[in-house]
Design an enzyme around this catalytic site. Structure first.
Site, PDB file in Angstrom:
ATOM      1  N   GLY A   1      33.797  28.062  48.536  1.00  0.00           N
ATOM      2  CA  GLY A   1      35.136  28.535  48.165  1.00  0.00           C
ATOM      3  C   GLY A   1      35.470  29.923  48.672  1.00  0.00           C
ATOM      4  O   GLY A   1      36.633  30.244  48.895  1.00  0.00           O
TER       5      GLY A   1
ATOM      6  N   HIS B   1      58.052  23.235  51.966  1.00  0.00           N
ATOM      7  CA  HIS B   1      58.372  23.001  53.388  1.00  0.00           C
ATOM      8  C   HIS B   1      58.218  24.258  54.256  1.00  0.00           C
ATOM      9  O   HIS B   1      58.374  25.385  53.792  1.00  0.00           O
ATOM     10  CB  HIS B   1      59.812  22.494  53.512  1.00  0.00           C
ATOM     11  CG  HIS B   1      60.808  23.517  53.019  1.00  0.00           C
ATOM     12  ND1 HIS B   1      61.366  24.463  53.848  1.00  0.00           N
ATOM     13  CD2 HIS B   1      61.290  23.758  51.781  1.00  0.00           C
ATOM     14  CE1 HIS B   1      62.177  25.226  53.145  1.00  0.00           C
ATOM     15  NE2 HIS B   1      62.134  24.822  51.885  1.00  0.00           N
TER      16      HIS B   1
ATOM     17  N   HIS C   1      42.529  30.301  51.032  1.00  0.00           N
ATOM     18  CA  HIS C   1      42.303  29.538  49.796  1.00  0.00           C
ATOM     19  C   HIS C   1      43.558  29.654  48.919  1.00  0.00           C
ATOM     20  O   HIS C   1      43.908  30.753  48.479  1.00  0.00           O
ATOM     21  CB  HIS C   1      41.077  30.090  49.056  1.00  0.00           C
ATOM     22  CG  HIS C   1      40.711  29.313  47.831  1.00  0.00           C
ATOM     23  ND1 HIS C   1      39.548  29.551  47.146  1.00  0.00           N
ATOM     24  CD2 HIS C   1      41.327  28.309  47.168  1.00  0.00           C
ATOM     25  CE1 HIS C   1      39.472  28.728  46.099  1.00  0.00           C
ATOM     26  NE2 HIS C   1      40.544  27.970  46.097  1.00  0.00           N
TER      27      HIS C   1
HETATM   28  C1  LIG Z   1      43.221  40.022  41.328  1.00  0.00           C
HETATM   29  C2  LIG Z   1      41.721  39.920  41.153  1.00  0.00           C
HETATM   30  C3  LIG Z   1      41.102  39.421  42.447  1.00  0.00           C
HETATM   31  C4  LIG Z   1      41.247  41.328  40.846  1.00  0.00           C
HETATM   32  O1  LIG Z   1      39.883  41.352  40.678  1.00  0.00           O
HETATM   33  P1  LIG Z   1      39.137  42.812  40.620  1.00  0.00           P
HETATM   34  O2  LIG Z   1      39.389  43.546  41.896  1.00  0.00           O
HETATM   35  O3  LIG Z   1      37.731  42.535  40.209  1.00  0.00           O
HETATM   36  O4  LIG Z   1      39.971  43.577  39.533  1.00  0.00           O
HETATM   37  P2  LIG Z   1      39.575  44.012  38.046  1.00  0.00           P
HETATM   38  O5  LIG Z   1      39.175  42.834  37.225  1.00  0.00           O
HETATM   39  O6  LIG Z   1      38.606  45.163  38.180  1.00  0.00           O
HETATM   40  O7  LIG Z   1      40.960  44.554  37.488  1.00  0.00           O
HETATM   41  C5  LIG Z   1      41.568  45.732  38.040  1.00  0.00           C
HETATM   42  C6  LIG Z   1      42.922  45.907  37.383  1.00  0.00           C
HETATM   43  O8  LIG Z   1      43.814  44.853  37.776  1.00  0.00           O
HETATM   44  C7  LIG Z   1      44.260  44.113  36.616  1.00  0.00           C
HETATM   45  N1  LIG Z   1      44.292  42.698  36.983  1.00  0.00           N
HETATM   46  C8  LIG Z   1      43.256  41.989  37.509  1.00  0.00           C
HETATM   47  N2  LIG Z   1      43.654  40.718  37.751  1.00  0.00           N
HETATM   48  C9  LIG Z   1      44.941  40.628  37.374  1.00  0.00           C
HETATM   49  C10 LIG Z   1      45.880  39.594  37.379  1.00  0.00           C
HETATM   50  N3  LIG Z   1      45.565  38.375  37.860  1.00  0.00           N
HETATM   51  N4  LIG Z   1      47.130  39.849  36.937  1.00  0.00           N
HETATM   52  C11 LIG Z   1      47.463  41.082  36.455  1.00  0.00           C
HETATM   53  N5  LIG Z   1      46.605  42.121  36.428  1.00  0.00           N
HETATM   54  C12 LIG Z   1      45.350  41.893  36.877  1.00  0.00           C
HETATM   55  C13 LIG Z   1      43.242  44.435  35.529  1.00  0.00           C
HETATM   56  O9  LIG Z   1      43.816  44.277  34.262  1.00  0.00           O
HETATM   57  C14 LIG Z   1      42.886  45.854  35.861  1.00  0.00           C
HETATM   58  O10 LIG Z   1      43.920  46.677  35.399  1.00  0.00           O
HETATM   59  P3  LIG Z   1      43.681  48.222  35.016  1.00  0.00           P
HETATM   60  O11 LIG Z   1      43.237  48.906  36.285  1.00  0.00           O
HETATM   61  O12 LIG Z   1      45.003  48.678  34.523  1.00  0.00           O
HETATM   62  O13 LIG Z   1      42.593  48.211  33.973  1.00  0.00           O
HETATM   63  C15 LIG Z   1      41.316  38.924  40.023  1.00  0.00           C
HETATM   64  O14 LIG Z   1      41.525  39.493  38.732  1.00  0.00           O
HETATM   65  C16 LIG Z   1      42.074  37.607  40.110  1.00  0.00           C
HETATM   66  O15 LIG Z   1      43.164  37.417  39.558  1.00  0.00           O
HETATM   67  N6  LIG Z   1      41.463  36.651  40.867  1.00  0.00           N
HETATM   68  C17 LIG Z   1      41.977  35.318  41.056  1.00  0.00           C
HETATM   69  C18 LIG Z   1      40.874  34.329  40.694  1.00  0.00           C
HETATM   70  C19 LIG Z   1      41.313  32.902  40.880  1.00  0.00           C
HETATM   71  O16 LIG Z   1      42.449  32.519  40.689  1.00  0.00           O
HETATM   72  N7  LIG Z   1      40.355  32.107  41.312  1.00  0.00           N
HETATM   73  C20 LIG Z   1      40.586  30.694  41.561  1.00  0.00           C
HETATM   74  C21 LIG Z   1      39.290  30.036  41.975  1.00  0.00           C
HETATM   75  S1  LIG Z   1      39.475  28.322  42.236  1.00  0.00           S
END
Ligand SMILES: CC(C)(COP(=O)(O)OP(=O)(O)OC[C@H]1O[C@@H](n2cnc3c(N)ncnc32)[C@H](O)[C@@H]1OP(=O)(O)O)[C@@H](O)C(=O)NCCC(=O)NCCS
Length: 215
Positions: free
Chosen positions: A68, A135, A144
């Site tokens: 993934g 579309h 991904h």
């Molecule tokens: C966006 C993402 C990649 C960030 O991951 P990260 O870099 O490890 O970030 P952190 O968890 O350290 O969070 C950092 C900040 O962003 C915020 N944040 C993280 N993900 C967020 C989201 N999806 N929406 C809103 N805020 C988010 C956190 O609350 C944190 O805020 P703060 O700085 O005010 O405390 C992750 O949270 C995410 O959403 N990944 C998607 C996973 C997914 O859908 N996977 C599918 C697999 S099939």
């Protein structure tokens, strides 16, 4: 269709289900957790480096990189350097794909997705469970699109982008290469390359995505 899945983690289980949906057969799993090549219960197992050996041993097989993580998938693709024709394009039986859409080799289309008219999907990309790709989208390689995400019309998704689960991208927006869109985001403006954007509406986070996407 006889398929070799490269990688044997969570994502490979979902790929196995795609293959079962059209009555294909997984004949081998290659993963570096295996040190040697062996045969068990009607399937082969071995390290990733045994890909060329299995090609020499079994006729009419296709590969899919069942990992993934976009960077890891690209690094394995580059390491193996197999010709394009060795990779399958896998589409779950329940997916709805427009006749005018195109999907290149190595890409996987999960259950209950919709890919609408004139959308182009590149190589080794994942359109995950229940996502809607409307579309005229342009989706590059090693992308991904996570479960339940929605790409509306004429969206451009560049190489290596990860769109988080349930995110929505409005029409005509472009996401720069290797950027990450957080789960549940609503993207209403273009996003530059190597950035992470989260929230509704999506805003850039301060920390950049690493630019080290090499092997
Ligand atoms: C966006 C993402 C990649 C960030 O991951 P990260 O870099 O490890 O970030 P952190 O968890 O350290 O969070 C950092 C900040 O962003 C915020 N944040 C993280 N993900 C967020 C989201 N999806 N929406 C809103 N805020 C988010 C956190 O609350 C944190 O805020 P703060 O700085 O005010 O405390 C992750 O949270 C995410 O959403 N990944 C998607 C996973 C997914 O859908 N996977 C599918 C697999 S099939």
């Amino acid at each position: 269709m006889k398929i070799v899945i490269i990688g044997q983690g969570g994502h490979s289980k979902v790929i196995n289900d795609i293959i079962l949906s059209f009555e294909g057969k997984v004949i081998a799993y290659l993963d570096d957790k295996y040190e040697a090549f062996f045969y068990q219960n009607d399937q082969y197992f071995g390290p990733i480096s045994s890909a060329k050996y299995i090609i020499s041993k079994i006729k009419n097989i296709k590969f899919v990189i069942g990992i993934g993580d976009n960077k890891v998938r690209k690094s394995i693709y580059e390491r193996l350097a197999l010709p394009t024709e060795f990779y399958a394009t896998l589409i779950h039986k329940s997916a709805i794909i427009s006749q005018s859409a195109s999907i290149e080799s190595g890409s996987v289309i999960m259950a209950r997705t919709v890919v609408n008219a004139n959308t182009r999907i590149g190589k080794h990309s994942i359109i995950n469970t229940g996502s809607i790709v409307e579309h005229d989208n342009r989706i590059s390689n090693f992308v991904h699109i996570s479960p339940n995400a929605t790409l509306t019309g004429s969206v451009t998704i560049n190489e290596g982008v990860h769109i988080g689960a349930g995110a929505t991208v409005i029409p005509n927006v472009s996401i720069g290469e290797w950027s990450v869109i957080g789960a549940g985001a609503a993207v209403i403006t273009d996003i530059p390359a190597y950035r992470t954007a989260v929230g509704v509406p999506a805003k850039l986070k301060i920390k950049n995505v690493t630019e080290d996407v090499g092997v």
